[in-house]
Design a protein around this motif. Structure first.
Motif, PDB file in Angstrom:
ATOM      1  N   PHE A 380      -1.009  -3.573   8.160  1.00  0.00           N
ATOM      2  CA  PHE A 380      -1.467  -2.381   7.459  1.00  0.00           C
ATOM      3  C   PHE A 380      -2.887  -2.621   6.942  1.00  0.00           C
ATOM      4  O   PHE A 380      -3.404  -3.744   6.982  1.00  0.00           O
ATOM      5  CB  PHE A 380      -0.536  -2.055   6.279  1.00  0.00           C
ATOM      6  N   GLU A 381      -3.499  -1.552   6.421  1.00  0.00           N
ATOM      7  CA  GLU A 381      -4.821  -1.685   5.821  1.00  0.00           C
ATOM      8  C   GLU A 381      -4.724  -2.504   4.543  1.00  0.00           C
ATOM      9  O   GLU A 381      -3.719  -2.487   3.833  1.00  0.00           O
ATOM     10  CB  GLU A 381      -5.421  -0.311   5.522  1.00  0.00           C
ATOM     11  N   GLY A 382      -5.810  -3.205   4.215  1.00  0.00           N
ATOM     12  CA  GLY A 382      -5.799  -4.067   3.046  1.00  0.00           C
ATOM     13  C   GLY A 382      -5.647  -3.337   1.733  1.00  0.00           C
ATOM     14  O   GLY A 382      -5.244  -3.930   0.725  1.00  0.00           O
ATOM     15  N   SER A 383      -5.971  -2.047   1.695  1.00  0.00           N
ATOM     16  CA  SER A 383      -5.844  -1.282   0.449  1.00  0.00           C
ATOM     17  C   SER A 383      -4.417  -0.826   0.176  1.00  0.00           C
ATOM     18  O   SER A 383      -4.139  -0.297  -0.906  1.00  0.00           O
ATOM     19  CB  SER A 383      -6.770  -0.063   0.498  1.00  0.00           C
ATOM     20  N   THR A 384      -3.499  -1.030   1.104  1.00  0.00           N
ATOM     21  CA  THR A 384      -2.111  -0.596   0.935  1.00  0.00           C
ATOM     22  C   THR A 384      -1.411  -1.493  -0.080  1.00  0.00           C
ATOM     23  O   THR A 384      -1.525  -2.720  -0.025  1.00  0.00           O
ATOM     24  CB  THR A 384      -1.367  -0.632   2.279  1.00  0.00           C
ATOM     25  N   SER A 385      -0.668  -0.898  -0.995  1.00  0.00           N
ATOM     26  CA  SER A 385       0.037  -1.664  -2.024  1.00  0.00           C
ATOM     27  C   SER A 385       1.284  -2.323  -1.452  1.00  0.00           C
ATOM     28  O   SER A 385       1.770  -1.956  -0.377  1.00  0.00           O
ATOM     29  CB  SER A 385       0.422  -0.750  -3.192  1.00  0.00           C
ATOM     30  N   ASP A 386       1.817  -3.298  -2.204  1.00  0.00           N
ATOM     31  CA  ASP A 386       3.033  -3.983  -1.767  1.00  0.00           C
ATOM     32  C   ASP A 386       4.210  -3.021  -1.685  1.00  0.00           C
ATOM     33  O   ASP A 386       5.053  -3.127  -0.789  1.00  0.00           O
ATOM     34  CB  ASP A 386       3.357  -5.132  -2.716  1.00  0.00           C
ATOM     35  N   ARG A 387       4.272  -2.087  -2.614  1.00  0.00           N
ATOM     36  CA  ARG A 387       5.367  -1.104  -2.602  1.00  0.00           C
ATOM     37  C   ARG A 387       5.275  -0.216  -1.368  1.00  0.00           C
ATOM     38  O   ARG A 387       6.281   0.058  -0.710  1.00  0.00           O
ATOM     39  CB  ARG A 387       5.306  -0.257  -3.875  1.00  0.00           C
ATOM     40  N   GLU A 388       4.052   0.230  -1.037  1.00  0.00           N
ATOM     41  CA  GLU A 388       3.889   1.100   0.125  1.00  0.00           C
ATOM     42  C   GLU A 388       4.172   0.347   1.421  1.00  0.00           C
ATOM     43  O   GLU A 388       4.736   0.907   2.367  1.00  0.00           O
ATOM     44  CB  GLU A 388       2.478   1.688   0.138  1.00  0.00           C
ATOM     45  N   VAL A 389       3.779  -0.937   1.478  1.00  0.00           N
ATOM     46  CA  VAL A 389       4.086  -1.741   2.661  1.00  0.00           C
ATOM     47  C   VAL A 389       5.593  -1.885   2.817  1.00  0.00           C
ATOM     48  O   VAL A 389       6.135  -1.803   3.930  1.00  0.00           O
ATOM     49  CB  VAL A 389       3.400  -3.121   2.560  1.00  0.00           C
ATOM     50  N   SER A 390       6.313  -2.095   1.686  1.00  0.00           N
ATOM     51  CA  SER A 390       7.777  -2.206   1.739  1.00  0.00           C
ATOM     52  C   SER A 390       8.407  -0.917   2.231  1.00  0.00           C
ATOM     53  O   SER A 390       9.404  -0.937   2.974  1.00  0.00           O
ATOM     54  CB  SER A 390       8.320  -2.562   0.357  1.00  0.00           C
ATOM     55  N   ARG A 391       7.819   0.210   1.834  1.00  0.00           N
ATOM     56  CA  ARG A 391       8.403   1.496   2.239  1.00  0.00           C
ATOM     57  C   ARG A 391       8.155   1.793   3.715  1.00  0.00           C
ATOM     58  O   ARG A 391       9.035   2.313   4.404  1.00  0.00           O
ATOM     59  CB  ARG A 391       7.812   2.614   1.376  1.00  0.00           C
ATOM     60  N   GLN A 392       6.943   1.441   4.225  1.00  0.00           N
ATOM     61  CA  GLN A 392       6.602   1.779   5.611  1.00  0.00           C
ATOM     62  C   GLN A 392       6.999   0.689   6.605  1.00  0.00           C
ATOM     63  O   GLN A 392       6.997   0.943   7.818  1.00  0.00           O
ATOM     64  CB  GLN A 392       5.096   2.031   5.723  1.00  0.00           C
TER      65      GLN A 392
END
Length: 502
Positions: A380-392
Motif C-alpha cells: 500500500f501507499e506509505g501514507s496508509t494507516s495501520d488500521r486502514e491496511v488491516s481493513r484492506q
C-alpha cells in the motif's frame, strides 16, 4: 640570370624533341613504368582494351591500375604481350589473338619464367628403397613411434618422435585441459561456481546451503515447463499460428541459472547493469528474466495455502503462549520499504510516510505463534494507516470469533476483527500505567518481537534496503510477496526449541 645558368636549365619534354620522329602517331602505352610512344617507335603496335567486361577486368588487374578509367583512346603496347599472341593480317595490321592478356612488364623483367620454390631448389638425399636393409636396432636408444602429421614437410609422410617425449606432451595436454575447464568454471558466474561454498550460497540466495536450494528447485522444476516469458515483442495471431514450447525456446541461461540470477538480484540488490556484466548477458535480458521469474514464482508460491487452521496452530503452539495467549492465531505487524520520490506532487502526498519521513510502500506481515509466516498483504501507499491496511488487506475475512490476534499499539482494530485483540496497554490520560498493564505489555512485547525478527529475515534481501526505483514499481509487489513466502523455505525456526511446520 646568366646565359650559363639558362643553358643548364631545361624541360623534360625537350628530351623527346631530341629523339627522331618516325611516324605521325599520338599512341602511347598506359602501363606504369612504360614510356613507349608510337610517335618515336614504328615497330610497336598499340591495342585497345577489350569490350568484354571480364576480360577487361583481367587486363586492369595485370597492369596494376585499379580504379583506372578506360577510354577508347587508352591502349597497351605490344611489348607487354607474348609473340604468339600477336598476329599480322594480310593488310599488314598486327592484331591480338582472342582472349590475350598482357603478361610482360617491368616488374617481372618482361618474362613469364617461374622461379623454383625453396623445396625444389634444396637438394635431398635419395629415399631408401623398399628392399634396402635398415640399421641394426640399438637396445640402449629409446623406442621410436611413428606419428602422422598434417603437412608434408619431408620426403616421407611420417616422422619419428621419442616415446617419452610423446607421453610427456600428452600428459601436459591433459593437465592444460583440466586447467582450462577450471578456469572457465571460476570465471563463469553461475550456480555451479558456488555449489561447494555454503557461505556464497547464503550470500547470493539466502538459502542455508546448496542442498536446501536444490530441494526448493526440485519442488518447482516441473512447473518451469509452463513458464510464460517476457519477450521483446508480443506475437499476434496474424503473424504467428504456432505456440513455441518453453522447453525448446532458446534462452541465454539455463533455467536454474535464471533462478540463481533472480535470487541474486533479491539477495544482493545488484543493479541490472552489474548483473549483466557478471552473467555476460545484455541488460534488457536481465530485466526480462527478473520480471518473468517474479511473476512466475509469485503465482506458483501464491497457490500454496500458508494460512493455518486453529487446530494446526494449537498443535505447534510454543509453551510461551500457553495461558491467556493460547488463542493467538496470528501476530501482525506492518513494515515499510523506501521508494523513489515521484515527480508528481499528488503521488508524493500518497506515498509519503510521516513515520519514515520518506516515500515508502507499506505491507502487513503475519506469523503464527511458532514462527512460520502465514500472511502477507499487498503493498500500500506509505501514507496508509495501520488500521486502514488491516481493513484492506483481507486479514479480517480469515478470522473467526475463536481466533485472537496480537498486534502493536497502532492497530486500533477492535471493531474490525471478530475475536480478541492482544495489544499493549495505553497510558490513556493516566499519570502512570498500572502494574498489571506493565506486566501485560512486557509479556506481549516479549512474544510479539518475533514478528519483527521474521520481517528482518525478509529484509535481509538487500534489494529492500535500497531505495526502490519507480522503474520496477510494476513488479515490486510480486518481488516483496515472493521474498516473504520464500522465507519459509530458506530458514529454520526462529527459536530452536519451537517446532516449525507449515
Amino acid at each position: 640570370m646568366s646565359a650559363a645558368v639558362r643553358k643548364n636549365k631545361y624541360n623534360v619534354r625537350d628530351l623527346f624533341k631530341l629523339q627522331r620522329t618516325e611516324v605521325k602517331s599520338t599512341n602511347h602505352c598506359c602501363v606504369p613504368l612504360c614510356s613507349a610512344s608510337g610517335l618515336y617507335n614504328s615497330h610497336l603496335s598499340f591495342h585497345r582494351f577489350p569490350k568484354k567486361t571480364s576480360l577487361r577486368a583481367r587486363w586492369l588487374h595485370k597492369i596494376r591500375r585499379a580504379g583506372f578509367s578506360v577510354t577508347p583512346h587508352t591502349k597497351v603496347c605490344s611489348r607487354h604481350f607474348q609473340d604468339n599472341e600477336i598476329h599480322t593480317t594480310a593488310k599488314g595490321r598486327r592484331v591480338l589473338a582472342a582472349g590475350s592478356v598482357p603478361s610482360l612488364f617491368e616488374w617481372n623483367s618482361y618474362t613469364t619464367k617461374s622461379w623454383a620454390g625453396v623445396w625444389e631448389r634444396r637438394s635431398r638425399p635419395p629415399s631408401p628403397g623398399p628392399d634396402s636393409a635398415g640399421p641394426v636396432e640399438d637396445i640402449g636408444h629409446p623406442v621410436m613411434v611413428p606419428m602422422v602429421v598434417d603437412h608434408d614437410y619431408g620426403a616421407s609422410r611420417t616422422v619419428c618422435v621419442d616415446r617419452e617425449q610423446y607421453e610427456d606432451v600428452l600428459s601436459e595436454i591433459e593437465t592444460l585441459r583440466v586447467q582450462l575447464q577450471t578456469f572457465n568454471l571460476h570465471h563463469s558466474f553461475g550456480l555451479k561456481r558456488f555449489a561447494s561454498s555454503p557461505e556464497d550460497i547464503r550470500f547470493y540466495t539466502r538459502f542455508f546451503s546448496y542442498e536446501h536450494l536444490m530441494a526448493f528447485w526440485n519442488l518447482i522444476e516441473a512447473a518451469t515447463a509452463k513458464i510464460v516469458r517476457v519477450t521483446r515483442s508480443k506475437k499476434t495471431d496474424a503473424t504467428s499460428t504456432t505456440t513455441e514450447s518453453p522447453l525448446t525456446r532458446p534462452t541465454k541461461l539455463l533455467p536454474i541459472d535464471e533462478l540463481f540470477l533472480f535470487l541474486t538480484y533479491l539477495s544482493t540488490g545488484f543493479t541490472q547493469r552489474e548483473l549483466s556484466h557478471r552473467f555476460n548477458i545484455h541488460r534488457t535480458t536481465v530485466s526480462r528474466i527478473i520480471i518473468t521469474w517474479a511473476t512466475f514464482l509469485y503465482s506458483l508460491l501464491g497457490l500454496v495455502c500458508i494460512w493455518m487452521s486453529p487446530a494446526a496452530v494449537n498443535a505447534s503452539l510454543p509453551h510461551d503462549f500457553e495461558g491467556i495467549y493460547s488463542d493467538t492465531q496470528v501476530i501482525l505487524d506492518c513494515t515499510e520499504i523506501r521508494c523513489q520520490t515521484p515527480s508528481s506532487l499528488l503521488l508524493q502526498s500518497e506515498v509519503f510516510s510521516t513515520y519514515k519521513s520518506h516515500c515508502t510502500f507499506k505491507a502487513m506481515v503475519g506469523m503464527s505463534p511458532h514462527g512460520a509466516l502465514t500472511f502477507v498483504s499487498a503493498l500500500f501507499e506509505g501514507s496508509t494507516s495501520d488500521r486502514e491496511v488491516s481493513r484492506q488487506s483481507g486479514i479480517t475475512s480469515l478470522l473467526t470469533p475463536d481466533m485472537a490476534i496480537m498486534v502493536d499499539k497502532g492497530f486500533l482494530v477492535d471493531d474490525l476483527v471478530p475475536g480478541n485483540v492482544h495489544r499493549p496497554a495505553f497510558l490513556s490520560k493516566r499519570a502512570q500505567i498500572s502494574e498489571e498493564d506493565v506486566l501485560k505489555t512486557q509479556s506481549i512485547a516479549r512474544l510479539r518481537v518475533h514478528v519483527e525478527r521474521i520481517i528482518r529475515r525478509v529484509k535481509e534481501n538487500k534489494l529492500f534496503d535500497t531505495t526502490i526505483p519507480l522503474s520496477i514499481a510494476g513488479s515490486i509487489n510480486q518481488l516483496f510477496t515472493f521474498a516473504c513466502l520464500l522465507s519459509n523455505y530458506q530458514n529454520g525456526p526462529l527459536v530452536k526449541k519451537w517446532r516449525y511446520e507449515v
